[in-house]
Design an enzyme around this catalytic site. Structure first.
Site, PDB file in Angstrom:
ATOM      1  N   HIS A  18     -18.983  -1.374  -5.584  1.00 34.93           N
ATOM      2  CA  HIS A  18     -17.653  -0.879  -5.204  1.00 34.93           C
ATOM      3  C   HIS A  18     -17.812   0.257  -4.204  1.00 34.93           C
ATOM      4  CE1 HIS A  18     -13.270  -0.105  -6.591  1.00 34.93           C
ATOM      5  NE2 HIS A  18     -13.488   0.624  -5.502  1.00 34.93           N
ATOM      6  N   HIS A  20     -16.162   1.330  -0.410  1.00 36.34           N
ATOM      7  CA  HIS A  20     -15.299   1.111   0.757  1.00 36.34           C
ATOM      8  C   HIS A  20     -16.010   1.668   1.985  1.00 36.34           C
ATOM      9  CE1 HIS A  20     -11.722   0.244  -1.770  1.00 36.34           C
ATOM     10  NE2 HIS A  20     -12.249   1.148  -2.590  1.00 36.34           N
ATOM     11  N   HIS A  68      -9.956   6.805   9.818  1.00 40.13           N
ATOM     12  CA  HIS A  68      -9.601   5.633  10.633  1.00 40.13           C
ATOM     13  C   HIS A  68      -9.385   6.005  12.099  1.00 40.13           C
ATOM     14  CE1 HIS A  68      -8.272   3.125   6.891  1.00 40.13           C
ATOM     15  NE2 HIS A  68      -9.550   3.032   7.121  1.00 40.13           N
ATOM     16  N   THR A 101     -11.301  -2.998   5.014  1.00 45.46           N
ATOM     17  CA  THR A 101     -10.045  -3.600   5.449  1.00 45.46           C
ATOM     18  C   THR A 101     -10.107  -3.856   6.956  1.00 45.46           C
ATOM     19  OG1 THR A 101      -9.135  -1.879   4.004  1.00 45.46           O
ATOM     20  CG2 THR A 101      -7.557  -3.331   5.109  1.00 45.46           C
ATOM     21  N   PRO A 102     -10.085  -5.117   7.392  1.00 48.67           N
ATOM     22  CA  PRO A 102     -10.100  -5.389   8.828  1.00 48.67           C
ATOM     23  C   PRO A 102      -8.874  -4.763   9.490  1.00 48.67           C
ATOM     24  CG  PRO A 102     -10.433  -7.411   7.558  1.00 48.67           C
ATOM     25  CD  PRO A 102     -10.039  -6.344   6.587  1.00 48.67           C
ATOM     26  N   ARG A 103      -9.119  -4.064  10.578  1.00 50.86           N
ATOM     27  CA  ARG A 103      -8.034  -3.378  11.293  1.00 50.86           C
ATOM     28  C   ARG A 103      -8.011  -3.850  12.724  1.00 50.86           C
ATOM     29  NH1 ARG A 103      -9.382   2.054  12.101  1.00 50.86           N
ATOM     30  NH2 ARG A 103     -11.213   1.706  10.790  1.00 50.86           N
ATOM     31  N   GLY A 175      -6.085  -0.016  -1.572  1.00 49.66           N
ATOM     32  CA  GLY A 175      -4.990   0.691  -0.914  1.00 49.66           C
ATOM     33  C   GLY A 175      -4.239   1.550  -1.913  1.00 49.66           C
ATOM     34  N   GLU A 205      -5.179   1.618 -11.708  1.00 44.94           N
ATOM     35  CA  GLU A 205      -5.834   2.831 -11.188  1.00 44.94           C
ATOM     36  C   GLU A 205      -4.959   4.051 -11.479  1.00 44.94           C
ATOM     37  OE1 GLU A 205      -6.688   2.449  -6.985  1.00 44.94           O
ATOM     38  OE2 GLU A 205      -7.743   4.361  -6.912  1.00 44.94           O
ATOM     39  N   ASP A 287     -17.388   4.189  -5.057  1.00 43.88           N
ATOM     40  CA  ASP A 287     -16.058   4.099  -4.448  1.00 43.88           C
ATOM     41  C   ASP A 287     -16.103   4.552  -2.987  1.00 43.88           C
ATOM     42  OD1 ASP A 287     -13.446   3.273  -4.598  1.00 43.88           O
ATOM     43  OD2 ASP A 287     -12.666   5.083  -5.538  1.00 43.88           O
TER      44      ASP A 287
HETATM   45  C1  LIG Z   1      -6.838   7.677  -3.027  1.00 41.41           C
HETATM   46  C2  LIG Z   1      -8.102   7.738  -3.804  1.00 41.41           C
HETATM   47  C3  LIG Z   1      -8.197   8.667  -4.957  1.00 41.41           C
HETATM   48  C4  LIG Z   1      -9.122   6.968  -3.422  1.00 41.41           C
HETATM   49  C5  LIG Z   1     -10.056   6.332  -4.337  1.00 41.41           C
HETATM   50  N1  LIG Z   1      -9.534   5.106  -4.774  1.00 41.41           N
HETATM   51  C6  LIG Z   1      -9.095   4.130  -3.941  1.00 41.41           C
HETATM   52  N2  LIG Z   1      -8.061   3.415  -4.389  1.00 41.41           N
HETATM   53  C7  LIG Z   1      -7.515   2.433  -3.633  1.00 41.41           C
HETATM   54  N3  LIG Z   1      -7.960   2.134  -2.415  1.00 41.41           N
HETATM   55  C8  LIG Z   1      -8.983   2.831  -1.913  1.00 41.41           C
HETATM   56  C9  LIG Z   1      -9.613   3.859  -2.654  1.00 41.41           C
HETATM   57  N4  LIG Z   1     -10.614   4.356  -1.911  1.00 41.41           N
HETATM   58  C10 LIG Z   1     -10.595   3.660  -0.736  1.00 41.41           C
HETATM   59  N5  LIG Z   1      -9.612   2.765  -0.738  1.00 41.41           N
HETATM   60  C11 LIG Z   1      -9.234   1.806   0.340  1.00 41.41           C
HETATM   61  O1  LIG Z   1     -10.284   1.767   1.279  1.00 41.41           O
HETATM   62  C12 LIG Z   1      -9.805   2.148   2.583  1.00 41.41           C
HETATM   63  C13 LIG Z   1     -10.906   2.879   3.333  1.00 41.41           C
HETATM   64  O2  LIG Z   1     -11.985   2.006   3.611  1.00 41.41           O
HETATM   65  P1  LIG Z   1     -11.901   0.812   4.672  1.00 41.41           P
HETATM   66  O3  LIG Z   1     -11.113   1.280   5.855  1.00 41.41           O
HETATM   67  O4  LIG Z   1     -11.231  -0.358   3.993  1.00 41.41           O
HETATM   68  O5  LIG Z   1     -13.331   0.536   5.019  1.00 41.41           O
HETATM   69  C14 LIG Z   1      -8.585   2.984   2.289  1.00 41.41           C
HETATM   70  O6  LIG Z   1      -7.706   3.023   3.386  1.00 41.41           O
HETATM   71  C15 LIG Z   1      -7.991   2.296   1.063  1.00 41.41           C
HETATM   72  O7  LIG Z   1      -7.239   1.159   1.474  1.00 41.41           O
HETATM   73 ZN   LIG Z   2     -11.929   1.684  -4.612  1.00 43.83          ZN
END
Ligand SMILES: CC(C)=CCNc1ncnc2c1ncn2[C@@H]1O[C@H](COP(=O)(O)O)[C@@H](O)[C@H]1O
Ligand SMILES: [Zn+2]
Length: 348
Positions: A18, A20, A68, A101-103, A175, A205, A287
């Site tokens: 997990h 991101h 971003h 997340t593809p942007r 998200g 969550e 995370d």
């Molecule tokens: C807000 C918080 C406490 C974060 C930790 N828990 C999370 N909960 C939900 N989505 C997340 C979390 N951490 C990251 N993300 C997702 O991952 C994205 C960033 O990585 P990426 O751009 O997908 O590469 C964020 O914009 C969000 O969509």
């Molecule tokens: Zn997460």
């Protein structure tokens, strides 16, 4: 200087399921990005949450907006992804499932397709460097963007699942958990499931999402992200717990993220305890190692010091994580052999 305990945690072979991508960017990489884009006036204090600091979920979401802005070209994504993979490898991670997340960025010509292609390129580049880490990719849906974008993302993931030689394995739902409702995303998620994409869903969550959690669990996801509020003690329900247990759905648990994001009041009250004591499959994860200033070794160390785990317990925890990966059985067997080969070195 690294002490003996630090060495143990780093040398412990680990599985990260997990992570991101844009939340995993280290200070060093952020500095490189800032120097590429000085006009944005971003300081790295705006992109990471230090030791002892906390933020509301909303403030955490703002942090991703800043990152971003810094990562908006193919070149940036390539650098960020290769740096993140190298850092996980240096931390003793042997198998990594990255999600992102593809942007699309109109200004730079970045498309969702080229976004995914660039992450795949980074994975292949790291492989060719001979790094001792197997990296796979999960395409992420940002729930904030609604059902149409979710469906598009599933189609994109499907294409890459068929053309990436097993590098794209599944789909993540993430998200801001306070935005949107899971029920609107069910058709997209169901399609993903039907076409063979594995599903890892952020679920419960935040509190009071019993109905949404129930709907998402009915899809039988392959893994759950967080699941912080599933059990009755924190306002969840026995029914939800039973669904997770009956279907043996592993939980991805991220201690620092939940404490710094304030969904859990302190480490001792983290739901790791509830699920681990039950013997349910739990995988310790980071995370967002950049945003939350941590790494996977630190997360294992925190779990050990908070819940009194022995080194043998930690070994089992990391070894059992292999059973929860999305890659096929041949990869699992290969990793298990690797664990056996490494053990004498770690317990020397
Ligand atoms: C807000 C918080 C406490 C974060 C930790 N828990 C999370 N909960 C939900 N989505 C997340 C979390 N951490 C990251 N993300 C997702 O991952 C994205 C960033 O990585 P990426 O751009 O997908 O590469 C964020 O914009 C969000 O969509
Ligand atoms: Zn997460």
């Amino acid at each position: 200087m690294e002490n003996e305990a630090d060495v143990f945690y780093r040398e412990l072979p680990k599985v990260e399921l997990h992570a991101h991508l844009n939340g995993s960017v280290s200070v060093t990489t952020i500095e490189k990005l800032i120097s590429r884009k000085p006009h944005l006036n971003i300081e790295h204090g705006m992109t990471a949450i230090g030791k002892g600091q906390r933020r509301t979920l909303d403030e955490c979401s703002q942090v991703f907006k800043v990152i971003h802005q810094l990562v908006d070209t193919e070149e940036d994504i390539l650098m960020v992804a290769t740096d993140v993979i190298r850092e996980f490898a240096a931390d003793g991670v042997k198998y990594l499932e990255l999600r992102s997340t593809p942007r699309e960025e109109k200004g730079t010509g970045l498309t969702k397709k080229s976004y995914v292609e660039t992450v795949i390129k980074a994975i292949k580049q790291c492989k060719s460097e001979g790094l001792d880490i197997d990296v796979r990719f999960l395409v992420a849906i940002d729930r904030r963007n609604g059902p149409e974008v979710a469906m598009e993302t599933v189609k994109l993931a499907e294409e890459f699942m068929l053309s990436s030689d097993g590098l794209v394995l599944g789909l993540d739902l993430s998200g801001d958990p306070m935005v949107g409702h899971g029920k609107d995303l069910l058709p997209a998620l169901q399609r993903a499931k039907n076409c063979g994409l594995k599903l890892s869903l952020h679920l419960s969550e935040v509190p009071s999402q019993l109905e949404e959690s129930d709907l998402l669990l009915n899809l039988r996801p392959d893994r759950i992200g967080h699941g912080t509020f599933l059990h009755p003690e924190v306002g969840g329900s026995q029914g939800l717990v039973d669904k997770v247990v009956t279907n043996n759905i592993p939980l991805e648990l991220c201690l620092t993220s939940n404490v710094k994001g304030q969904t859990v009041p302190c480490y001792a009250k983290h739901h790791f305890k509830y699920w681990y004591q039950m013997g349910h499959p739990c995988v310790i994860c980071t995370d967002d190692k950049g945003v939350f200033s941590t790494d996977l070794s630190q997360e294992y160390q925190l779990a050990a010091s908070t819940f009194g785990l022995s080194r043998e317990d930690l070994w089992k925890l990391s070894e059992q994580a292999i059973d929860c990966i999305f890659a096929p059985d041949t990869v699992k067997q290969h990793l298990k052999q690797k664990w056996v080969a490494i053990k004498p070195q770690v317990f020397k």
